[in-house]
Design an enzyme around this catalytic site. Sequence first.
Site, mmCIF file in Angstrom:
data_model
loop_
_atom_site.group_PDB
_atom_site.id
_atom_site.type_symbol
_atom_site.label_atom_id
_atom_site.label_comp_id
_atom_site.label_asym_id
_atom_site.label_seq_id
_atom_site.Cartn_x
_atom_site.Cartn_y
_atom_site.Cartn_z
ATOM 1 N N ASN A 57 0.805 -1.226 0.000
ATOM 2 C CA ASN A 57 0.000 0.000 0.000
ATOM 3 C C ASN A 57 0.840 1.278 0.000
ATOM 4 O O ASN A 57 0.373 2.321 -0.430
ATOM 5 C CB ASN A 57 -1.004 -0.002 1.155
ATOM 6 C CG ASN A 57 -0.351 -0.146 2.512
ATOM 7 O OD1 ASN A 57 0.792 -0.571 2.632
ATOM 8 N ND2 ASN A 57 -1.089 0.199 3.555
ATOM 9 N N GLU A 90 4.443 -4.278 12.624
ATOM 10 C CA GLU A 90 3.401 -3.253 12.472
ATOM 11 C C GLU A 90 2.271 -3.918 11.718
ATOM 12 O O GLU A 90 2.355 -4.155 10.519
ATOM 13 C CB GLU A 90 3.960 -2.034 11.724
ATOM 14 C CG GLU A 90 3.052 -0.818 11.795
ATOM 15 C CD GLU A 90 2.147 -0.707 10.583
ATOM 16 O OE1 GLU A 90 0.959 -1.109 10.718
ATOM 17 O OE2 GLU A 90 2.599 -0.248 9.535
ATOM 18 N N CYS A 107 -3.329 1.097 7.012
ATOM 19 C CA CYS A 107 -3.562 0.433 8.295
ATOM 20 C C CYS A 107 -4.048 1.398 9.365
ATOM 21 O O CYS A 107 -4.561 0.966 10.400
ATOM 22 C CB CYS A 107 -2.298 -0.265 8.765
ATOM 23 S SG CYS A 107 -0.872 0.819 8.860
ATOM 24 N N GLU A 138 8.510 2.606 14.390
ATOM 25 C CA GLU A 138 9.227 3.032 13.196
ATOM 26 C C GLU A 138 9.177 4.551 13.115
ATOM 27 O O GLU A 138 8.222 5.180 13.565
ATOM 28 C CB GLU A 138 8.623 2.393 11.943
ATOM 29 C CG GLU A 138 8.791 0.890 11.930
ATOM 30 C CD GLU A 138 8.370 0.259 10.621
ATOM 31 O OE1 GLU A 138 9.115 -0.612 10.130
ATOM 32 O OE2 GLU A 138 7.307 0.618 10.087
#
Length: 534
Positions: A199, A299, A333, A508
């Site tokens: 994505n 993640e 997400c 991150e």
Amino acid sequence: MAFLQRALFPASRAVAARSQFRRSALPAIANPFVRLSSTMRPKLRDPSLFKENVCYVNGEWVAAGSGKTFEVHDPATGELIGTCPEFDAQDTEKAIKAAEVAFEEFRHRTGRERSKLLRKWYDLMVENAGDLATLITWENGKPTADAKGEVTYAANFLEWFSEEAPRIYGDTIPSSVPGNRVFTIKEPVGVCGLITPWNFPAAMITRKIGPALAVGCTVVCKAPGETPYTPLALAELAHRAGIPRGVVNVITALNNTAEVGQVLTTNPTVRKVSFTGSTPVGKLLMKQCAGTLKKLSLELGGNAPFIVFDDADIDLAVAGAIASKFRSSGQTCVCANRIFVQRGVYDEFAAKFADKVRAFRVGNGFQQGVTHGPLIHQRAVDKVEQHVRDAQQKGATVVLGGHKLPDLGPHFFQPTVLTGMTAEMAMAAEETFGPVAGLFPFDTEEEVVRLANATPVGLAGYFFSRDLHRVHRVAEHLEVGMVGVNTGLISDPAAPFGGVKESGFGREGSLYGVAEYQVTKMVTYGGMGRPLQR
């Protein structure tokens, strides 16, 4: 890998009352949908950035040892873009070996040297931003404007971590033992296996590689099978930036994805794995990493609540919901997955929100004026349609959209707004990952916080309020790793990105993202208590 997440949501959390929002109060939906000729192929200013049938290993462009390839298709038209190497376990082992050899030299480079390499890579991304955006739109489908935004976002990770590379500090610690001195050294963890999603084919690469290189690690990055050409173009720019051979390795696979993942998670040379994707796959990779006790960051999927309180600035909340829910056609997400609106402003919010969605233009991302492109593949379309039909069957009202757009291409779905949502509907429990917004009414703060937290995942959450006390109270009570207050956009290279519960662990971006690629070595130095010799 599919970037979708299922989560359980207790039916007992049902919202009993239904909205009185009237569909008849809205004007008829227009058809702002456009189609781009399927015979058009985008042109690159620098055609050499399009890397077909090769991967980047040990500073060279190589094919799969088996000679096998897989096809990559344009999600907007279904047409073939090209083919990429189908790497297998043996190919992956070679890439890991190259990273292992390179690590022994790269780890000893100064932070300033690594900083300059990352900065050069950043500069090349900026210089080639147009071509990178073209590749993203071509293989991912997002409109050109969104693709350009992603390129900027992705490049900014390299810039940010280039500035962190010279600032890797240890500590001195007062010892409780007389005569001893204690200090710590921050060292790179070693070879890192990175697995990235489709994505954000540029940004998810640089968000992982940036901190790894900043601290002195080397990487083997498995590019997503749906969008491999953007990562391969980034590898070409890394090569031009002078990053030493073996430091960055980018490999591809589609049918062999599980096999490649097995190697990255079990090979003892790989000391850290970072994965962005679905929770089920993350759990599998975590099990596979257990045999060698790798450092791990995950993640994973989300089910983001977006809460609008009665005291919110409604126009600001509508803008935030649009930005959060429909970014990349809902395929992120951290998209708002459950939009909770307090009953006193429900109808006003729903009407203004629907008006904004009505202005969208759906079509091929290369077409001027298009705001939203296709979904990534047929499975994504099928899930979106299933969620809409489920909501309808259980009493929700489709205010806008609700249908596929086959005249545009195989993977298009109308931006959709649903009202009268309840907790029994699939959208309350599952991440839709598409352009469908369901509006859930609620009455009290206590109720909505309970509903927001009634899920096993916890990545992002958003809420809008002008009550300062409520801002602090709700932000602390939401069980998520990231909270947006009066904003629908929370991503920033300087901000720690990650979740809690079954959305994973690790961060991150930011200085916390740097630490994910380091180990702390403690050194105790004795014999310092002797008197000075005169």
